[in-house]
Enzyme design. Structure first.
Site, PDB file in Angstrom:
ATOM      1  N   ASP A   1     -12.349   5.785   6.737  1.00 50.21           N
ATOM      2  CA  ASP A   1     -13.732   5.511   6.910  1.00 50.21           C
ATOM      3  C   ASP A   1     -13.860   3.931   6.541  1.00 50.21           C
ATOM      4  O   ASP A   1     -15.249   3.592   6.487  1.00 50.21           O
ATOM      5  CB  ASP A   1     -14.587   6.253   6.064  1.00 50.21           C
ATOM      6  CG  ASP A   1     -14.251   6.353   4.582  1.00 50.21           C
ATOM      7  OD1 ASP A   1     -13.143   5.593   4.301  1.00 50.21           O
ATOM      8  OD2 ASP A   1     -14.722   7.355   3.832  1.00 50.21           O
TER       9      ASP A   1
ATOM     10  N   ARG B   1     -11.775  -8.968  -4.137  1.00 44.83           N
ATOM     11  CA  ARG B   1     -10.455  -9.173  -4.995  1.00 44.83           C
ATOM     12  C   ARG B   1      -9.964 -10.891  -4.669  1.00 44.83           C
ATOM     13  O   ARG B   1     -10.018 -11.560  -3.636  1.00 44.83           O
ATOM     14  CB  ARG B   1      -9.549  -8.621  -4.180  1.00 44.83           C
ATOM     15  CG  ARG B   1      -8.066  -8.270  -4.669  1.00 44.83           C
ATOM     16  CD  ARG B   1      -7.460  -7.086  -4.506  1.00 44.83           C
ATOM     17  NE  ARG B   1      -6.930  -6.856  -3.209  1.00 44.83           N
ATOM     18  CZ  ARG B   1      -6.213  -5.972  -2.473  1.00 44.83           C
ATOM     19  NH1 ARG B   1      -5.827  -5.053  -3.496  1.00 44.83           N
ATOM     20  NH2 ARG B   1      -5.724  -5.952  -1.772  1.00 44.83           N
TER      21      ARG B   1
ATOM     22  N   GLY C   1      -7.210  -1.650   6.705  1.00 44.06           N
ATOM     23  CA  GLY C   1      -8.039  -0.745   7.361  1.00 44.06           C
ATOM     24  C   GLY C   1      -9.444  -0.605   6.652  1.00 44.06           C
ATOM     25  O   GLY C   1     -10.394   0.173   6.933  1.00 44.06           O
TER      26      GLY C   1
ATOM     27  N   ASP D   1       4.199  -2.732   1.972  1.00 50.78           N
ATOM     28  CA  ASP D   1       3.013  -3.439   2.123  1.00 50.78           C
ATOM     29  C   ASP D   1       2.071  -3.831   1.063  1.00 50.78           C
ATOM     30  O   ASP D   1       1.273  -4.299   1.086  1.00 50.78           O
ATOM     31  CB  ASP D   1       2.144  -2.447   3.039  1.00 50.78           C
ATOM     32  CG  ASP D   1       2.104  -0.948   2.439  1.00 50.78           C
ATOM     33  OD1 ASP D   1       2.839  -0.419   2.579  1.00 50.78           O
ATOM     34  OD2 ASP D   1       0.832  -0.536   2.483  1.00 50.78           O
ATOM     35  N   ASN D   2       2.538  -3.196   0.067  1.00 51.63           N
ATOM     36  CA  ASN D   2       1.989  -3.498  -1.214  1.00 51.63           C
ATOM     37  C   ASN D   2       2.724  -4.602  -2.399  1.00 51.63           C
ATOM     38  O   ASN D   2       2.696  -4.672  -3.482  1.00 51.63           O
ATOM     39  CB  ASN D   2       1.864  -2.267  -2.358  1.00 51.63           C
ATOM     40  CG  ASN D   2       0.656  -1.266  -1.567  1.00 51.63           C
ATOM     41  OD1 ASN D   2       0.087  -1.976  -0.630  1.00 51.63           O
ATOM     42  ND2 ASN D   2       0.695   0.064  -1.763  1.00 51.63           N
TER      43      ASN D   2
ATOM     44  N   ASP E   1      -2.624  -4.264  -5.297  1.00 50.34           N
ATOM     45  CA  ASP E   1      -2.936  -3.162  -4.704  1.00 50.34           C
ATOM     46  C   ASP E   1      -2.803  -2.160  -5.936  1.00 50.34           C
ATOM     47  O   ASP E   1      -1.762  -1.220  -6.099  1.00 50.34           O
ATOM     48  CB  ASP E   1      -1.862  -2.722  -3.585  1.00 50.34           C
ATOM     49  CG  ASP E   1      -2.884  -2.556  -2.297  1.00 50.34           C
ATOM     50  OD1 ASP E   1      -4.227  -2.904  -2.496  1.00 50.34           O
ATOM     51  OD2 ASP E   1      -2.538  -2.199  -1.257  1.00 50.34           O
TER      52      ASP E   1
ATOM     53  N   GLY F   1      -2.163  -2.676   8.409  1.00 53.23           N
ATOM     54  CA  GLY F   1      -3.262  -3.645   8.404  1.00 53.23           C
ATOM     55  C   GLY F   1      -4.452  -3.019   7.554  1.00 53.23           C
ATOM     56  O   GLY F   1      -4.478  -2.017   7.037  1.00 53.23           O
TER      57      GLY F   1
ATOM     58  N   LYS G   1     -12.983  -5.457  -0.655  1.00 52.43           N
ATOM     59  CA  LYS G   1     -12.104  -4.235  -0.385  1.00 52.43           C
ATOM     60  C   LYS G   1     -12.911  -3.014  -0.569  1.00 52.43           C
ATOM     61  O   LYS G   1     -13.760  -2.796  -1.253  1.00 52.43           O
ATOM     62  CB  LYS G   1     -10.979  -3.975  -1.439  1.00 52.43           C
ATOM     63  CG  LYS G   1     -10.284  -2.788  -1.442  1.00 52.43           C
ATOM     64  CD  LYS G   1      -9.116  -2.915  -2.308  1.00 52.43           C
ATOM     65  CE  LYS G   1      -8.114  -1.525  -2.442  1.00 52.43           C
ATOM     66  NZ  LYS G   1      -7.311  -1.784  -3.512  1.00 52.43           N
TER      67      LYS G   1
HETATM   68  P1  AMP Z   1      -3.527   1.488   0.310  1.00 56.12           P
HETATM   69  O1  AMP Z   1      -2.639   2.542  -0.176  1.00 56.12           O
HETATM   70  O2  AMP Z   1      -4.547   0.960  -0.438  1.00 56.12           O
HETATM   71  O3  AMP Z   1      -2.237   0.260   0.010  1.00 56.12           O
HETATM   72  O4  AMP Z   1      -3.640   1.690   1.926  1.00 56.12           O
HETATM   73  C1  AMP Z   1      -2.656   1.694   2.754  1.00 56.12           C
HETATM   74  C2  AMP Z   1      -3.088   1.603   3.871  1.00 56.12           C
HETATM   75  O5  AMP Z   1      -4.141   2.504   4.530  1.00 56.12           O
HETATM   76  C3  AMP Z   1      -3.953   0.274   4.355  1.00 56.12           C
HETATM   77  O6  AMP Z   1      -3.593   0.019   5.631  1.00 56.12           O
HETATM   78  C4  AMP Z   1      -5.210   0.438   4.102  1.00 56.12           C
HETATM   79  O7  AMP Z   1      -6.195  -0.261   4.700  1.00 56.12           O
HETATM   80  C5  AMP Z   1      -5.331   2.011   4.418  1.00 56.12           C
HETATM   81  N1  AMP Z   1      -6.475   2.616   3.821  1.00 56.12           N
HETATM   82  C6  AMP Z   1      -6.505   3.141   2.780  1.00 56.12           C
HETATM   83  N2  AMP Z   1      -7.896   3.795   2.479  1.00 56.12           N
HETATM   84  C7  AMP Z   1      -8.550   3.771   3.689  1.00 56.12           C
HETATM   85  C8  AMP Z   1      -9.886   3.997   4.235  1.00 56.12           C
HETATM   86  N3  AMP Z   1     -10.687   4.552   3.225  1.00 56.12           N
HETATM   87  N4  AMP Z   1      -9.998   3.504   5.475  1.00 56.12           N
HETATM   88  C9  AMP Z   1      -9.324   3.033   6.286  1.00 56.12           C
HETATM   89  N5  AMP Z   1      -8.235   2.621   5.852  1.00 56.12           N
HETATM   90  C10 AMP Z   1      -7.717   3.083   4.584  1.00 56.12           C
HETATM   91 MG    MG Z   2      -2.015  -1.817   0.452  1.00 53.85          MG
END
Ligand code: AMP
Ligand code: MG
Length: 487
Positions: free
Chosen positions: A126, A177, A93, A253-254, A263, A91, A114
């Site tokens: 965070d 984005r 985050g 998820d990407n 992503d 989800g 983002k």
């Molecule tokens: P990503 O690697 O950007 O595709 O992120 C993978 C997952 O980790 C997604 O659910 C993001 O929303 C979550 N995520 C990445 N960085 C953070 C962060 N700093 N705080 C909360 N969730 C994060």
């Molecule tokens: Mg992602």
């Protein structure tokens, strides 16, 4: 206040917010202390029908999430995904979807912030993003767009005036984005995992209406959906391979259902041609290496197909057979798109059975001589063969003769051949040392280096003045360059 924001030109709709509630959590971005607009993509703002001068004035509030534009309905999307092969509930985050902006030409775009703060999906994170990686996403996504490759776009970056703690304190930022949507294979994995058939069907119907309207009238709309996503993704990966783009974190998820690149984490462009190239610091097994990208996309599409099984046929055996048949065409579709791209890079206007061997033998020469992928193609296109190892290689000289003979067999003029080749082999890519140099300067409040880099990268196929210095591969000291994700 709201009036000025209205004058920014937003025209929001919120179809995603009308999906069943399980697909999102409604919440506003978490305000930031001292937002400051550091970059605005004026050409994109214009394309979207937005008022760029107004956005420049209002950008700090608008692109930080401190002010919510009229018509937006902020939410965090729910999804799951396979990360490095392992299933996880995820989800947004650290992202908030403001809504869907309708451009004057009728196109619909997700507008997502983002780095916008914690959400119910943040787990231990965070919810924030760091300035450097957000500017990096801006640079690389706009490069892909310049290369003609489907991608999410970057509209703006705001520095938040807050520190984000990683290994040390770093400047925080929010990236705006813009994407055809943020629907991904992981959205379906989430729906399938929940096991609510009606919600799964609602989601599939939604994706069809939004991205594949032709499938509505098909004999089997869900088979058509799978086939259409497969085709777009096969073509997308072919385009990546043709310019040496390595996504770096091809988790499900990407993987966007629209067929756009999305992503940008540890992505980077390959310098020397090598199928084993990996930049990501966490990709120890080389799962997402350059040469693995087609296979991985097939794997991701297989996960997608699994989620669709209940929709493909009433009984599982038939559904599995149909899914297999559709996915069986992936490699053929990829290969055809890849070969078409490679033919264009070689200036070939007709197809011949021996073309694939011609391409492969050149790639083998590149690999053996550690030739720079981008520059070798561009130098061939410009008929400018400096005394680099590849151009003195005996096998290459023999290959040149075959290629010249092949060109003679077609009616295209040398000028036409050169134009075709240059339109498919960029003069410039975001070389890692150049990107880092721009980000270092930006971290020290100097954005001029990044702006100059962007000006060069957004016209990658032209021979632009000042481009020459951006064409050199990184010095040998950069050979162990590593990229990071989730920063
Ligand atoms: P990503 O690697 O950007 O595709 O992120 C993978 C997952 O980790 C997604 O659910 C993001 O929303 C979550 N995520 C990445 N960085 C953070 C962060 N700093 N705080 C909360 N969730 C994060
Ligand atoms: Mg992602």
């Amino acid at each position: 206040m709201t009036d000025t924001i209205a004058e920014a030109g937003w025209n929001f709709d919120n179809t995603y917010a009308r999906l069943p509630e399980a697909f999102f959590a409604r919440l506003d971005p978490v305000p930031v202390r001292a937002p400051r607009l550091v970059i605005l993509n004026r050409p994109l703002a214009q394309e979207l029908g937005l008022n760029a001068p107004n956005m420049e004035k209002e950008g700090a509030g608008l692109f930080s999430g401190n002010r919510i534009p009229h018509g937006a309905l902020p939410l965090a999307q729910a999804y799951a995904g396979h990360q490095f092969g392992h299933f996880t509930m995820l989800g947004d985050g650290r992202a908030i979807l403001l809504g869907e902006h309708l451009a004057p030409d009728g196109r619909r775009f997700d507008i997502q912030l983002k780095g916008s703060g914690r959400t119910p999906f943040s787990r231990g994170g965070d919810g924030r993003a760091v300035l450097g990686p957000m500017l990096r996403e801006y640079i690389i996504s706009e490069t892909l767009h310049g290369l003609g490759i489907p991608t999410s776009r970057s509209l703006a970056v705001v520095a938040t005036g807050e520190s984000v703690f990683r290994e040390t304190a770093l400047p925080g930022a929010v990236l705006t984005r813009v994407a055809a949507s943020h629907l991904r294979v992981g959205t379906f994995e989430y729906a399938a995992f929940r096991g609510n058939f009606q919600d799964l069907k609602t989601l599939a119907d939604y994706v069809i209406r939004r991205h594949y309207p032709d499938a509505v009238a098909a004999a089997s709309p869900y088979c058509s959906l799978l086939a259409a996503v497969m085709q777009r993704q096969a073509r997308l990966i072919a385009q990546w391979q043709c310019v040496g783009f390595i996504h770096g974190v091809m988790n499900t998820d990407n993987t966007a259902l629209s067929g756009e690149t999305m992503d940008y984490g540890p992505c980077a462009f390959m310098d020397a041609y090598d199928l084993a190239t990996v930049f990501s610091s966490i990709d120890h097994q080389g799962r997402y290496a350059y040469g693995n990208q087609p296979r991985i996309m097939h794997w991701n599409l297989t996960r997608f197909a699994e989620t669709l099984l209940p929709l493909l046929a009433p009984d599982q055996a038939t559904a599995v057979r149909l899914a297999r048949e559709i996915l069986a065409a992936f490699f053929q579709t990829f290969r055809a798109a890849w070969l078409a791209g490679m033919r264009a890079k070689l200036g070939l206007t007709m197809e011949e059975a021996k073309d694939e061997a011609l391409v492969q033998d050149l790639l083998d020469c590149m690999h053996r001589t550690r030739a720079d992928f981008t520059n070798t193609w561009r130098e061939l296109a410009l008929k400018n063969l400096p005394s680099k190892p590849i151009f003195r290689d005996a096998a290459f000289l023999e290959w040149m003769k075959r290629w010249r003979d092949r060109l003679q067999q077609q009616s295209a003029t040398p000028e036409e051949v050169r134009t075709l080749m240059q339109a498919h082999s960029p003069a410039v890519i975001p070389r890692n040392h150049r990107v880092e140099e721009a980000l270092d300067a930006a971290n020290n409040e100097d954005f001029t280096i990044m702006e100059r880099l962007l000006a060069i990268l957004t016209r990658p196929y032209d021979n632009t003045p000042g481009q020459e210095e951006y064409r050199s591969p990184p010095p040998p000291s950069w050979s162990g360059y590593r990229t990071f994700c989730g920063t």
